[in-house]
Structures are given as C-alpha cells and as structure tokens.
Scaffold this motif. Structure first.
Motif, PDB file in Angstrom:
ATOM      1  N   LEU A  91       0.816  -1.216   0.000  1.00 46.09           N
ATOM      2  CA  LEU A  91       0.000   0.000   0.000  1.00 46.09           C
ATOM      3  C   LEU A  91       0.850   1.267   0.000  1.00 46.09           C
ATOM      4  N   GLY A  92       2.169   1.114   0.048  1.00 49.29           N
ATOM      5  CA  GLY A  92       3.033   2.280   0.089  1.00 49.29           C
ATOM      6  C   GLY A  92       2.969   3.027   1.407  1.00 49.29           C
ATOM      7  N   ILE A  93       2.733   2.296   2.497  1.00 46.46           N
ATOM      8  CA  ILE A  93       2.636   2.898   3.827  1.00 46.46           C
ATOM      9  C   ILE A  93       3.949   2.670   4.570  1.00 46.46           C
ATOM     10  N   PRO A  94       4.575   3.721   5.100  1.00 41.97           N
ATOM     11  CA  PRO A  94       5.821   3.535   5.860  1.00 41.97           C
ATOM     12  C   PRO A  94       5.602   2.640   7.072  1.00 41.97           C
ATOM     13  N   LEU A  95       6.531   1.740   7.309  1.00 41.28           N
ATOM     14  CA  LEU A  95       6.414   0.822   8.435  1.00 41.28           C
ATOM     15  C   LEU A  95       6.773   1.531   9.730  1.00 41.28           C
ATOM     16  N   PRO A 150      -3.533   4.952   9.133  1.00 38.41           N
ATOM     17  CA  PRO A 150      -2.748   5.101   7.896  1.00 38.41           C
ATOM     18  C   PRO A 150      -3.532   4.771   6.634  1.00 38.41           C
ATOM     19  N   ILE A 151      -4.634   4.052   6.766  1.00 42.82           N
ATOM     20  CA  ILE A 151      -5.445   3.717   5.589  1.00 42.82           C
ATOM     21  C   ILE A 151      -6.327   4.895   5.207  1.00 42.82           C
ATOM     22  N   ILE A 152      -7.079   5.422   6.160  1.00 46.18           N
ATOM     23  CA  ILE A 152      -8.043   6.481   5.833  1.00 46.18           C
ATOM     24  C   ILE A 152      -7.361   7.825   5.584  1.00 46.18           C
ATOM     25  N   THR A 153      -6.077   7.955   5.945  1.00 48.56           N
ATOM     26  CA  THR A 153      -5.326   9.181   5.651  1.00 48.56           C
ATOM     27  C   THR A 153      -4.329   8.972   4.519  1.00 48.56           C
ATOM     28  N   HIS A 154      -4.506   7.904   3.758  1.00 48.75           N
ATOM     29  CA  HIS A 154      -3.572   7.579   2.668  1.00 48.75           C
ATOM     30  C   HIS A 154      -3.612   8.656   1.587  1.00 48.75           C
ATOM     31  N   ALA A 155      -2.461   8.874   0.961  1.00 45.55           N
ATOM     32  CA  ALA A 155      -2.369   9.907  -0.071  1.00 45.55           C
ATOM     33  C   ALA A 155      -3.223   9.584  -1.291  1.00 45.55           C
ATOM     34  N   SER A 156      -3.423   8.299  -1.551  1.00 43.53           N
ATOM     35  CA  SER A 156      -4.246   7.903  -2.694  1.00 43.53           C
ATOM     36  C   SER A 156      -5.717   7.891  -2.297  1.00 43.53           C
ATOM     37  N   PRO A 157      -6.572   8.656  -2.984  1.00 40.22           N
ATOM     38  CA  PRO A 157      -8.001   8.653  -2.645  1.00 40.22           C
ATOM     39  C   PRO A 157      -8.642   7.275  -2.801  1.00 40.22           C
ATOM     40  N   VAL A 158      -8.163   6.505  -3.759  1.00 42.69           N
ATOM     41  CA  VAL A 158      -8.722   5.169  -3.974  1.00 42.69           C
ATOM     42  C   VAL A 158      -8.476   4.290  -2.747  1.00 42.69           C
ATOM     43  N   THR A 159      -7.258   4.326  -2.232  1.00 45.65           N
ATOM     44  CA  THR A 159      -6.928   3.536  -1.054  1.00 45.65           C
ATOM     45  C   THR A 159      -7.630   4.061   0.183  1.00 45.65           C
ATOM     46  N   ALA A 160      -7.658   5.372   0.342  1.00 41.40           N
ATOM     47  CA  ALA A 160      -8.245   5.977   1.532  1.00 41.40           C
ATOM     48  C   ALA A 160      -9.742   5.716   1.636  1.00 41.40           C
ATOM     49  N   CYS A 161     -10.422   5.551   0.517  1.00 46.86           N
ATOM     50  CA  CYS A 161     -11.878   5.370   0.518  1.00 46.86           C
ATOM     51  C   CYS A 161     -12.305   3.923   0.301  1.00 46.86           C
ATOM     52  N   SER A 162     -11.357   3.003   0.246  1.00 47.99           N
ATOM     53  CA  SER A 162     -11.684   1.612  -0.037  1.00 47.99           C
ATOM     54  C   SER A 162     -11.960   0.839   1.254  1.00 47.99           C
ATOM     55  N   PRO A 163     -13.185   0.373   1.475  1.00 47.08           N
ATOM     56  CA  PRO A 163     -13.469  -0.429   2.666  1.00 47.08           C
ATOM     57  C   PRO A 163     -12.773  -1.786   2.624  1.00 47.08           C
ATOM     58  N   LEU A 226     -17.812   1.721  10.773  1.00 48.11           N
ATOM     59  CA  LEU A 226     -19.248   1.926  10.606  1.00 48.11           C
ATOM     60  C   LEU A 226     -19.767   2.973  11.586  1.00 48.11           C
ATOM     61  N   LEU A 227     -19.333   2.893  12.827  1.00 45.09           N
ATOM     62  CA  LEU A 227     -19.828   3.808  13.852  1.00 45.09           C
ATOM     63  C   LEU A 227     -19.288   5.222  13.673  1.00 45.09           C
ATOM     64  N   THR A 228     -18.063   5.336  13.188  1.00 44.76           N
ATOM     65  CA  THR A 228     -17.428   6.661  13.058  1.00 44.76           C
ATOM     66  C   THR A 228     -17.499   7.240  11.659  1.00 44.76           C
ATOM     67  N   HIS A 229     -18.050   6.482  10.694  1.00 44.97           N
ATOM     68  CA  HIS A 229     -18.108   6.915   9.289  1.00 44.97           C
ATOM     69  C   HIS A 229     -16.709   7.234   8.780  1.00 44.97           C
ATOM     70  N   ALA A 230     -15.782   6.302   9.030  1.00 42.87           N
ATOM     71  CA  ALA A 230     -14.387   6.530   8.672  1.00 42.87           C
ATOM     72  C   ALA A 230     -14.191   6.687   7.169  1.00 42.87           C
ATOM     73  N   GLN A 231     -15.053   6.074   6.391  1.00 45.26           N
ATOM     74  CA  GLN A 231     -15.014   6.165   4.931  1.00 45.26           C
ATOM     75  C   GLN A 231     -16.426   6.376   4.408  1.00 45.26           C
ATOM     76  N   PRO A 232     -16.594   6.943   3.217  1.00 41.99           N
ATOM     77  CA  PRO A 232     -17.950   7.179   2.691  1.00 41.99           C
ATOM     78  C   PRO A 232     -18.809   5.920   2.651  1.00 41.99           C
ATOM     79  N   PHE A 233     -18.200   4.791   2.329  1.00 38.87           N
ATOM     80  CA  PHE A 233     -18.965   3.541   2.256  1.00 38.87           C
ATOM     81  C   PHE A 233     -19.648   3.239   3.582  1.00 38.87           C
ATOM     82  N   TRP A 234     -18.929   3.421   4.678  1.00 39.80           N
ATOM     83  CA  TRP A 234     -19.480   3.076   5.992  1.00 39.80           C
ATOM     84  C   TRP A 234     -20.580   4.042   6.396  1.00 39.80           C
TER      85      TRP A 234
END
Length: 301
Positions: A91-95, A150-163, A226-234
C-alpha cells in the motif's frame, strides 16, 4: 451504559509515561502492558511445546536446541510486525519500525523482562479469564486506532476510501505474523526448520484462539469504521442499516471516535472471555460456577 469511564481510562493509558517522557520518548502504559502480555503468551506456548516434545520422546533422547535470547526476540518481532511488513509495501505505507526504533525497543525490552522472570505459570482458566479484559482493551487500540489511521489518511483517494483495503489491512496486520510463524518452527524446542503445515500450537478450530483472532480483526475494524463513518462507504451503510431498522426521518450521526473505540473494547472483552471459556472447556455446572465466583471475589480457600 455510559462509556465515559472507559474513554477516560484510554486517555490515561495513552499518556506518555516516565522515565521515557523525560527523554522525549513517547511510550504509553497500554503499549507496555500489551508488549509484556504478548511476550508472556509466547513464553507460555514455548514452554508448553517443550514439555509436550519431551513427553513424546519418552525414554529416548529428545532433540532439543538450547534456546537463545536472539531467537526468542526474532520470534516476537516476526509475529508482532510480520503482518505490517507484508501489507505496508503493498500500500506504500511507511512501516512503524522503519522510521523509529521505539516500537522494536519496547518489545525487545519486554522480551528481556519476561525471560528474566524465573517461573511463569502455564495458561489456565484462572489466569487467562482476568487477562481477557486486558486483551480486549489492547486489541481495541490496534484495531480501532493503529490500523485504520494510515489507511483512511492515505495519499491515494482510492486507497483511503476503499473499505476492502481497510478490512484486508486489519486482517493481514493482525494475523500475518502468526502465519509466518506457522511456516517456521520458531516456538518449538527443535532447530529452526521450514514446514508448510498448520502448526500444532495454533490450531484453527471453532471458538479456538486462532479462529477468534482471525475474524475479530476485520470485524472490529469494520464496526469502528461503521460507527465513526471513517469512509464514505461506511456512512452510507450506516444510513441503510438505520433505514432498515425503521429510522426514516432523522439523519444518521457518526459516533465519537473515542466512544466507538471504548465500545469496541467492551465487545472485544466479551469475545475474549468467550474464547477463554471455550478454549478451556469450561462447563457451566453448579459446582464450577461456585468455584469461579469464589475465584473472582478472591477466596482461594
């Protein structure tokens, strides 16, 4: 039920503690507790496997390799950070352990402390049942705070919004290290070898240790999202669920992240207690319930 006491508990547990804070090192108490608990479990499993190995050998000389601290540290770090090392580059996320040595140092120190203790009691109902509460709160921190951020703040919108990415990341980070361990005889008393079969120390069975750990990671992360609406899908899913349950007028409001994490912690505590009772085959009979009550209130006589 008010979640405020649990929210306050988390806030306190996440504060940097001395003497680390004196040097600008942010290490919190819940992180230390999780590391000590983690290393203790691995030592208990290792000692149990050693006893079984010697018992199977019988009168014959058993092939037992002398344990080294380095091997035990490598085992703990592989299990803890193995899943992150798998999903991070994809995912290109720093460890977490690349930019800072603090996470590795915490587990190395915890391993040293656990190995210094002369005797650790084996896993049993009396020890694991109270510690199920600790497991619930430490796991909630992982599934609700450390993994989603690190997922919901990812630089790529596709990754950040993917449940799917969120759930898959939670599954791999929480369980990837154990699958790596299952391919190498890290915990067994024999020399290190590769084997592709499911390790005897991590059997996948209904209501077992691995089964619960396997599905609780994406479940709790998904529930938190789901409870926090972390992504639009949720947020949309929450609205659909609310409509199905009969709420057709009011707008669905997201839950405060701290309150959602506290709620997920309580759910994980219940799951951990259920796992423990099933794993140790606790039969709910009158005499055993009486003994359990006596243990919980502190009567050992």
């Amino acid at each position: 039920m008010s979640l405020q006491p649990f929210i306050s508990l988390y806030r306190y547990a996440l504060k940097p503690i001395a003497p680390f804070s004196w040097f600008g090192i942010e290490v919190c108490s819940i992180e230390l507790i999780a590391a000590l608990r983690f290393c203790t479990i691995l030592r208990q499993i290792r000692e149990d496997l050693n006893v079984k190995h010697l018992r199977r050998a019988g009168d014959k000389p058993a092939s037992v390799e002398e344990r080294s601290f380095l091997r035990d540290v490598c085992t703990s770090l592989t299990i803890k950070f193995g899943g992150e090392a798998i999903i991070g580059p994809l995912l290109g996320i720093p460890l977490s352990f690349v930019h800072s040595g603090i996470p590795l140092s915490v587990y190395i120190v915890a391993q040293a402390i656990v190995e210094y203790i002369p005797v650790i009691p084996p896993m049993s109902l009396s020890t694991e049942l109270p510690l199920s509460i600790v497991d619930g709160f430490t796991r909630a921190l992982l599934h609700c705070s450390l993994i989603p951020k690190p997922i919901i703040t990812h630089a790529s919108p596709v990754t950040a919004c993917s449940p799917w990415t969120l759930l898959l990341s939670s599954l791999v980070i929480a369980n990837g290290g154990f699958f790596i361990m299952g391919m190498v005889t890290f915990l067994k008393p024999t020399p290190l070898t590769l084997h592709m079969s499911q390790p005897a120390e991590r059997p996948i069975k209904p209501y077992g240790w691995t089964a619960t750990d396997f599905w609780c990671a994406p479940f709790i992360t998904g529930l938190y999202a789901l409870l926090t609406h972390a992504q639009p899908f949720w947020a949309e899913l929450h609205s659909v669920i609310s409509t199905v349950l009969g709420n057709r007028g009011d707008k669905v409001v997201s839950m405060d992240p701290e309150a959602a994490r506290a709620l997920c912690a309580l759910i994980l505590v219940g799951m951990s207690i259920t796992r423990t009772t099933k794993n140790y085959r606790l039969v709910w009979k009158r005499g055993e319930i009486h003994q359990l009550i006596l243990f919980l209130i502190g009567d050992r006589h």
